[in-house]
Write a protein that holds these residues in place. Structure first.
Motif, PDB file in Angstrom:
ATOM      1  N   PHE A   4     -10.591   4.814  11.613  1.00 27.63           N
ATOM      2  CA  PHE A   4     -10.054   3.606  10.979  1.00 27.63           C
ATOM      3  C   PHE A   4      -8.709   3.875  10.323  1.00 27.63           C
ATOM      4  O   PHE A   4      -7.806   3.030  10.374  1.00 27.63           O
ATOM      5  CB  PHE A   4     -11.044   3.053   9.944  1.00 27.63           C
ATOM      6  CG  PHE A   4     -12.281   2.474  10.555  1.00 27.63           C
ATOM      7  CD1 PHE A   4     -12.211   1.405  11.430  1.00 27.63           C
ATOM      8  CD2 PHE A   4     -13.520   2.999  10.254  1.00 27.63           C
ATOM      9  CE1 PHE A   4     -13.340   0.872  12.003  1.00 27.63           C
ATOM     10  CE2 PHE A   4     -14.668   2.474  10.818  1.00 27.63           C
ATOM     11  CZ  PHE A   4     -14.581   1.410  11.701  1.00 27.63           C
ATOM     12  N   LYS A   5      -8.566   5.068   9.721  1.00 24.10           N
ATOM     13  CA  LYS A   5      -7.291   5.416   9.106  1.00 24.10           C
ATOM     14  C   LYS A   5      -6.208   5.550  10.172  1.00 24.10           C
ATOM     15  O   LYS A   5      -5.082   5.097   9.989  1.00 24.10           O
ATOM     16  CB  LYS A   5      -7.418   6.721   8.316  1.00 24.10           C
ATOM     17  CG  LYS A   5      -8.180   6.564   7.021  1.00 24.10           C
ATOM     18  CD  LYS A   5      -8.226   7.873   6.262  1.00 24.10           C
ATOM     19  CE  LYS A   5      -9.032   7.727   4.986  1.00 24.10           C
ATOM     20  NZ  LYS A   5      -9.121   8.995   4.249  1.00 24.10           N
ATOM     21  N   LYS A   7      -6.248   4.076  13.075  1.00 24.34           N
ATOM     22  CA  LYS A   7      -6.015   2.728  13.615  1.00 24.34           C
ATOM     23  C   LYS A   7      -5.074   1.957  12.687  1.00 24.34           C
ATOM     24  O   LYS A   7      -4.116   1.325  13.149  1.00 24.34           O
ATOM     25  CB  LYS A   7      -7.335   1.992  13.778  1.00 24.34           C
ATOM     26  CG  LYS A   7      -7.190   0.627  14.388  1.00 24.34           C
ATOM     27  CD  LYS A   7      -8.539  -0.033  14.565  1.00 24.34           C
ATOM     28  CE  LYS A   7      -8.387  -1.419  15.124  1.00 24.34           C
ATOM     29  NZ  LYS A   7      -9.651  -2.116  15.234  1.00 24.34           N
ATOM     30  N   ASN A   8      -5.330   2.024  11.395  1.00 18.85           N
ATOM     31  CA  ASN A   8      -4.464   1.333  10.432  1.00 18.85           C
ATOM     32  C   ASN A   8      -3.046   1.908  10.457  1.00 18.85           C
ATOM     33  O   ASN A   8      -2.066   1.162  10.396  1.00 18.85           O
ATOM     34  CB  ASN A   8      -5.037   1.434   9.020  1.00 18.85           C
ATOM     35  CG  ASN A   8      -6.253   0.544   8.839  1.00 18.85           C
ATOM     36  OD1 ASN A   8      -6.423  -0.421   9.579  1.00 18.85           O
ATOM     37  ND2 ASN A   8      -7.090   0.868   7.884  1.00 18.85           N
ATOM     38  N   ILE A  11      -1.337   0.615  13.558  1.00 16.49           N
ATOM     39  CA  ILE A  11      -0.916  -0.788  13.390  1.00 16.49           C
ATOM     40  C   ILE A  11       0.333  -0.844  12.521  1.00 16.49           C
ATOM     41  O   ILE A  11       1.285  -1.566  12.831  1.00 16.49           O
ATOM     42  CB  ILE A  11      -2.061  -1.623  12.794  1.00 16.49           C
ATOM     43  CG1 ILE A  11      -3.180  -1.761  13.820  1.00 16.49           C
ATOM     44  CG2 ILE A  11      -1.557  -2.995  12.353  1.00 16.49           C
ATOM     45  CD1 ILE A  11      -4.437  -2.417  13.281  1.00 16.49           C
ATOM     46  N   PHE A  12       0.348  -0.050  11.450  1.00 16.59           N
ATOM     47  CA  PHE A  12       1.518  -0.019  10.573  1.00 16.59           C
ATOM     48  C   PHE A  12       2.748   0.490  11.323  1.00 16.59           C
ATOM     49  O   PHE A  12       3.823  -0.110  11.239  1.00 16.59           O
ATOM     50  CB  PHE A  12       1.245   0.864   9.348  1.00 16.59           C
ATOM     51  CG  PHE A  12       2.444   1.063   8.480  1.00 16.59           C
ATOM     52  CD1 PHE A  12       2.897   0.052   7.656  1.00 16.59           C
ATOM     53  CD2 PHE A  12       3.157   2.261   8.509  1.00 16.59           C
ATOM     54  CE1 PHE A  12       4.012   0.229   6.861  1.00 16.59           C
ATOM     55  CE2 PHE A  12       4.268   2.458   7.722  1.00 16.59           C
ATOM     56  CZ  PHE A  12       4.705   1.434   6.884  1.00 16.59           C
TER      57      PHE A  12
END
Length: 99
Positions: A4-5, A7-8, A11-12
């Motif tokens: 998740f980190k 993935k975030n 995205i950033f």
């Protein structure tokens, strides 16, 4: 949790890259030509709208002036009729007083 980190962060990073590329594209000379053309079109539209507004305003002023004149004529006619009625009443009253 690590996925998740990542993935975030992905995205950033994608947003940052897309934003940077977008700024480059939007600040280019081709984009400037498009902005200039759009601005010119908006100014032409504004002129057209202002001419239409001016025409409508002039017509509204003419209508208002004519309406006031109609009301003034009508009031004068009613006042004349009232005066005639008073004159007729005085004539009848004078005739009765002489008899």
């Amino acid at each position: 949790m690590d996925i998740f980190k990542l993935k975030n962060f992905g995205i950033f990073a994608g947003g940052l890259l897309f934003g940077t590329a977008g700024i480059k594209i939007l600040s280019g000379s081709d984009a400037k030509k498009v902005y200039t053309g759009c601005t010119a079109a908006v100014l032409r539209a504004k002129d057209c709208v202002m001419k239409t507004v001016q025409t409508v305003q002039e017509n509204a002023e003419d209508i208002l002036a004519e309406a006031k004149q109609i009301n003034d004529d009508r009031a004068a006619k009613e006042a004349e009729q009232v005066q005639e009625a008073l004159d007729d009443f005085k004539e009848v009253d004078d005739a009765e007083g002489e008899e």
